[in-house]
Design an enzyme around this catalytic site. Structure first.
Site: not given
Length: 328
Positions: A15, A76, A106-107, A130, A132, A134, A167, A176, A191, A218, A258
């Protein structure tokens, strides 16, 4: 200095992430600085197999540091997972008279590099590209900071609508297997709840927490959800569950997708990519191979590929504590 290294190839795989272009630029210009030849490999590992090379020099990478994505393209490759495919890649490198390879990814990219080096004893150095964050052996990966800022900016805008209509918004972010983006962006955007793969909050506890938030005054809430969170089958199923058990809110879902990968890299990612790109060539000239170049405590380090991809993502418990305290 390793005088055996005279020509280096560089590619991006997996990615895309903001800052990959800055990393390519740094590799190419470090090669020029050390009077090494450099070739770019188009379309990642598949392009490597097909010999899709282009000569690069210092001027070839001008005006790249501020661009997102990767101008070398990324893809890939199922064929690279086969011994025959890796042999084709090796033959292509030898035909081009390349002495070493720099891979940015990445990995999965690093795992492929390990096997490639084992089979062909070919010098490979990796850069962690990456969003992420990670990868072990580096405090930050190239693209992570930019993705965080993109997510926080989006959540800030969503909160305006949430406040205007009382809302509850569920905002899905990438991650992921790793919750770094969700956790840090969730704290940064204020958040009310953050759901990550590393911590199973449970649907009942989530609803109870949201009820407490409602009672505390809230009128709207933001819940940041990593795509790999295990509370529900998916974010829409989770939204339906909340609607059934918490009728005080209108529930809306936003999947950022994305958009998190794109955009101009932040200053931090440009500097990180530049430091690691130069570090990759330094490592090759020292005779290193089968390593990833990372940043630990603001120092550029070399980490064996096996360590970089070892184990599962470990989340910072202190950040979870901060999120719990600041969301009341």
């Amino acid at each position: 200095m390793n005088t055996e290294i005279k020509k280096v190839a560089v590619l991006t795989s997996g990615g895309d992430s903001p800052g990959m272009n800055a990393a390519i630029r740094a590799v190419v210009r470090a090669c020029a600085y050390h009077q090494l030849e450099c070739v770019g490999v188009y379309r990642g590992l598949q392009g490597l197999i097909e010999g899709d090379f282009k000569q690069l020099d210092a001027r070839s990478v001008k005006n790249l540091i501020n661009r997102g994505g990767t101008f070398l393209k990324s893809a890939r490759s199922k064929e690279f997972r086969t011994k025959e495919g890796r042999q084709k890649a090796y033959d292509a490198l030898r035909k081009e008279k390349v002495d070493a390879l720099v891979v940015i990814g990445g990995d999965g990219t690093f795992a492929g590099a390990i096997v490639f080096n084992e089979e062909h004893n070919f010098p490979v150095v990796g850069l962690p590209g990456t969003i992420d964050n990670d990868i072990n052996g580096t405090d930050f990966t190239i693209g992570y900071d930019t993705a965080l800022n993109t997510v926080v900016e989006a959540i800030d805008k969503i909160r305006d609508t949430a406040n205007s209509h009382n809302r509850l918004f569920l905002v899905e972010v990438m991650g992921r297997d790793a919750g770094d983006i969700a956790l840090n962006a969730g704290i940064g955007a204020g958040a009310e709840e953050i759901l990550i793969p590393e911590q199973n909050l449970g649907r009942e506890r989530l609803v109870s927490s949201l009820k407490r938030s409602k009672k505390s005054g809230k009128t709207s809430s933001i819940v940041v959800v990593a795509e790999g969170d295990q509370i529900g089958k998916n974010i829409f199923e989770l939204a339906k569950y909340i609607e059934d058990h918490l009728q005080e809110y209108e529930v809306r879902v936003t999947v950022l997708g994305h958009i998190q990968r794109g955009g101009a890299p932040s200053c931090y990612d440009r500097v990180l990519a530049s430091r690691l790109g130069v570090g990759a060539i330094d490592a090759l000239l020292r005779g290193e191979r089968d390593v990833m170049i990372g940043l630990v405590h603001n120092k550029v380090v070399s980490v064996p590929f096996t360590e970089a991809i070892k184990g599962t993502n470990v989340i910072d418990e202190e950040l979870i504590r901060v999120a719990d305290i600041t969301s009341i």
